[in-house]
Design an enzyme around this catalytic site. Structure first.
Site, mmCIF file in Angstrom:
data_model
loop_
_atom_site.group_PDB
_atom_site.id
_atom_site.type_symbol
_atom_site.label_atom_id
_atom_site.label_comp_id
_atom_site.label_asym_id
_atom_site.label_seq_id
_atom_site.Cartn_x
_atom_site.Cartn_y
_atom_site.Cartn_z
ATOM 1 N N ASP A 196 -2.724 4.608 -2.821
ATOM 2 C CA ASP A 196 -3.711 5.314 -2.014
ATOM 3 C C ASP A 196 -4.032 6.676 -2.623
ATOM 4 O O ASP A 196 -3.122 7.405 -3.034
ATOM 5 C CB ASP A 196 -3.158 5.471 -0.589
ATOM 6 C CG ASP A 196 -4.152 6.052 0.386
ATOM 7 O OD1 ASP A 196 -5.128 5.348 0.692
ATOM 8 O OD2 ASP A 196 -3.943 7.185 0.845
ATOM 9 N N HIS A 200 -10.273 -1.460 4.801
ATOM 10 C CA HIS A 200 -9.953 -0.862 6.096
ATOM 11 C C HIS A 200 -10.653 0.474 6.334
ATOM 12 O O HIS A 200 -10.663 0.975 7.465
ATOM 13 C CB HIS A 200 -8.437 -0.657 6.196
ATOM 14 C CG HIS A 200 -7.929 0.324 5.175
ATOM 15 N ND1 HIS A 200 -7.858 0.015 3.833
ATOM 16 C CD2 HIS A 200 -7.488 1.595 5.290
ATOM 17 C CE1 HIS A 200 -7.404 1.069 3.166
ATOM 18 N NE2 HIS A 200 -7.169 2.035 4.028
ATOM 19 N N ASP A 201 -11.214 1.069 5.286
ATOM 20 C CA ASP A 201 -11.910 2.354 5.414
ATOM 21 C C ASP A 201 -13.424 2.202 5.464
ATOM 22 O O ASP A 201 -14.141 3.202 5.563
ATOM 23 C CB ASP A 201 -11.565 3.258 4.225
ATOM 24 C CG ASP A 201 -10.185 3.878 4.324
ATOM 25 O OD1 ASP A 201 -9.670 4.007 5.459
ATOM 26 O OD2 ASP A 201 -9.610 4.222 3.281
ATOM 27 N N GLU A 227 -6.541 3.774 -5.911
ATOM 28 C CA GLU A 227 -7.739 4.154 -5.164
ATOM 29 C C GLU A 227 -8.254 5.463 -5.742
ATOM 30 O O GLU A 227 -7.583 6.490 -5.663
ATOM 31 C CB GLU A 227 -7.425 4.322 -3.677
ATOM 32 C CG GLU A 227 -8.674 4.643 -2.861
ATOM 33 C CD GLU A 227 -8.363 5.129 -1.451
ATOM 34 O OE1 GLU A 227 -9.206 4.904 -0.563
ATOM 35 O OE2 GLU A 227 -7.294 5.738 -1.252
ATOM 36 N N ASP A 256 0.868 -1.175 0.000
ATOM 37 C CA ASP A 256 0.000 0.000 0.000
ATOM 38 C C ASP A 256 0.908 1.229 0.000
ATOM 39 O O ASP A 256 1.692 1.428 0.929
ATOM 40 C CB ASP A 256 -0.870 -0.015 1.259
ATOM 41 C CG ASP A 256 -2.162 0.760 1.080
ATOM 42 O OD1 ASP A 256 -2.167 1.724 0.294
ATOM 43 O OD2 ASP A 256 -3.157 0.399 1.733
#
Length: 545
Positions: free
Chosen positions: A200, A315-316, A242, A98
């Protein structure tokens, strides 16, 4: 489209601080991940997406990086990272990192230098503006985490820009030196043997602050193409960006192989359907026909010009069984239904840790039990502006990022076997009932349903490359579609409600013997003119050719 290894791959996201604690300090770590590689191999995944483990002050749980080429002590050492790469490779599992390159931590050496003086060589690595004549902020742009996107720096008398926390200053991607530094660092990781990157908020690097443009700026795609050429473009790796605001047309720009950008992107249109007017803190019920339209649009639009990522959780995000399924009576059935609905589509599926055992949202009693910076900031801001604490806590229970960050429950022992001490965030209280050990013992568990779905993708080309054709498009409770290629026709039906539903089958789909592929109740071997779907029932069958 030329076949790629990641077309039939299934990715498993690990959120390291919540996965497995090997040294009993309350926080998950790299050695904990190493200890669970055989579990991941049993599940069948062949890629692990590792949320950030770089050195960081952890203002945003590692998404604020202070050293891209070192490991946070909480997670271990670079030797641990090297061992993880090697032992994963032995199990045919690739590790994708990530990577956050829109911003750094304010403790990164570049930013420490940048704030020393206006003529420092690193000053232009970040975005600075003078105060207005009255000393106020340069403009009214807001931070995603609440408040202004500008923070005043006392030492140099100017404001720096931060889309997220004030401790996450944005990099200036118009500076060629920033581009060179990032590309050099990415190649360093590629040379280490990683399997790719999840990038990200990558859609923010083409921002034009003075024109109030943050996402999808005009320079975005040239910058990504330059990154591709300088780093991963000639490597056999998976890259996923993302991109919160992507449309299918924008996604084609990212993922069409001819454009030489990314393998695929994450889009969130299907996730934000339960956010009133785009506000996650004002949740609304799911409109299934709207969900079907969104997912169908992405399947159809990217069929020949790009590639889809398939996901419900990360995770968000909150736990999908609590959002689109039933976390109570039909937790197992609805978790399986959601898995089948997603995994039978065209694209690369992503499984978020705990999704494969049907983990649910958590409802902590007090805001003091939460750790997420976004959750805490918005709770403070909204309650100060008149939203009742009870209403805001209810929204937190539904959509806080901490829903996906409670520790992975490995068994029914204290703290779910995650750690021998109190974890950094409390374990979901339902861990005695929902844990890995229990799932592995029950041959009818959610885990084995995911295991079968993953195996089917690797053995049935129609799931990977077949055309997508919706059926029952306007039905209020049922989601159905066909996957077809020259050899097979696969029918997938899912009941998104907690009630039995009768559906009249189209003539070309009924009155035939079928081959069951996967199901969460009993297997269907024949389709009559009317099919009754039990609560949250889902199945896939092969139709006669």
């Amino acid at each position: 489209m030329a076949p790629k290894w990641w077309h039939d791959a299934v990715v498993y996201q690990v959120y390291p601080r919540s996965f497995c604690d090997s040294n009993n300090d309350g926080m998950g770590d790299l050695r904990g991940i190493i200890s669970k590689l055989d579990y991941l191999k049993t599940l069948g995944v062949n890629v692990v997406w590792l949320s950030p483990v770089y050195k960081s002050p952890m203002d945003d749980n590692g998404y604020d990086i202070s050293d891209y080429q070192d490991i946070a002590p909480e997670f271990g050492t670079m030797a641990d990272m090297d061992e993880l790469l090697e032992k994963a490779k032995q199990r045919d599992i690739r590790i994708i990192m990530d990577l956050v390159v829109n911003h750094t931590s304010d403790e990164h050496p570049w930013f420490k230098e940048a704030r020393k003086s206006k003529d420092n060589p690193y000053r232009d690595y970040y975005i600075w503006r003078k105060p207005n004549a009255d000393g106020s902020v340069p403009d009214e742009m807001g931070s995603v985490f609440g408040g202004s996107a500008w923070e005043f720096d006392e030492q140099t008398g100017e404001y720096y820009f931060h889309i997220f926390s004030k401790r996450q200053p944005d990099l200036n991607w118009e500076n060629p030196k920033v581009q060179e530094e990032v590309h050099k660092m990415m190649n360093w990781w590629i040379d280490k043997g990683i399997g790719g990157f999840r990038l990200d908020v990558i859609d923010l690097i083409g921002k034009e602050i003075d024109n109030k443009i943050t996402g999808n700026g005009p320079r975005l795609h040239p910058l990504i193409q330059q990154m591709n050429r300088a780093t991963f473009g000639n490597k056999d790796v998976l890259t996923v960006g993302e991109t919160w605001d992507a449309t299918p047309e924008i996604a084609k720009l990212y993922s069409n192989p001819e454009r030489e950008e990314f393998s695929m992107v994450f889009q969130f249109e299907h996730i934000s359907l339960t956010w009133k007017n785009g506000d996650k803190w004002t949740p609304i019920p799911l409109d299934l026909p709207a969900l079907k339209r969104v997912l169908t649009k992405w399947q159809v639009e990217l069929a020949d010009e790009g590639w889809n990522s398939l996901f419900w959780n990360n995770h968000d995000l909150p736990r999908i069984v609590s959002k689109y399924g039933c976390e109570g009576q039909y937790r197992v059935e609805s978790a399986k239904m959601l898995a089948t609905t997603l995994h039978m589509m065209k694209g690369t599926p992503y499984v978020y840790q705990g999704e494969e055992i049907g983990m649910t949202n958590v409802a902590f009693d007090s805001i003091e039990d939460y750790r997420d910076i976004e959750t805490l900031n918005f709770y403070k801001e909204r309650t100060a502006n008149g939203v009742s604490p009870d209403a805001m806590l209810a929204a937190v229970h539904e959509n806080s990022r901490d829903n996906g960050r409670t520790p992975m429950p490995w068994d029914s022992s204290d703290n779910g076997g995650f750690s021998a001490v109190q974890p950094w965030i409390s374990t979901n209280p339902n861990y005695p009932q929902i844990n890995v050990a229990q799932a592995l013992e029950d041959k009818d568990s959610v885990f084995y349903h995911y295991q079968k779905l993953i195996a089917l993708r690797k053995s049935m080309p129609v799931i990977v490359y077949g055309d997508f054709q919706p059926v029952f498009e306007e039905h209020e409770k049922v989601f159905g579609y066909l996957r077809c290629d020259d050899a097979q026709r696969l029918l997938v039906l899912s009941n998104f409600s907690g009630e039995a539903v009768d559906i009249d089958m189209p003539a070309h789909l009924c009155g035939v013997e079928v081959e069951p592929v996967i199901h969460n109740y009993e297997a269907h071997t024949y389709l009559p003119t009317q099919v009754t779907l039990k609560p949250y029932e889902s199945f896939a069958v092969l139709l006669p050719a």
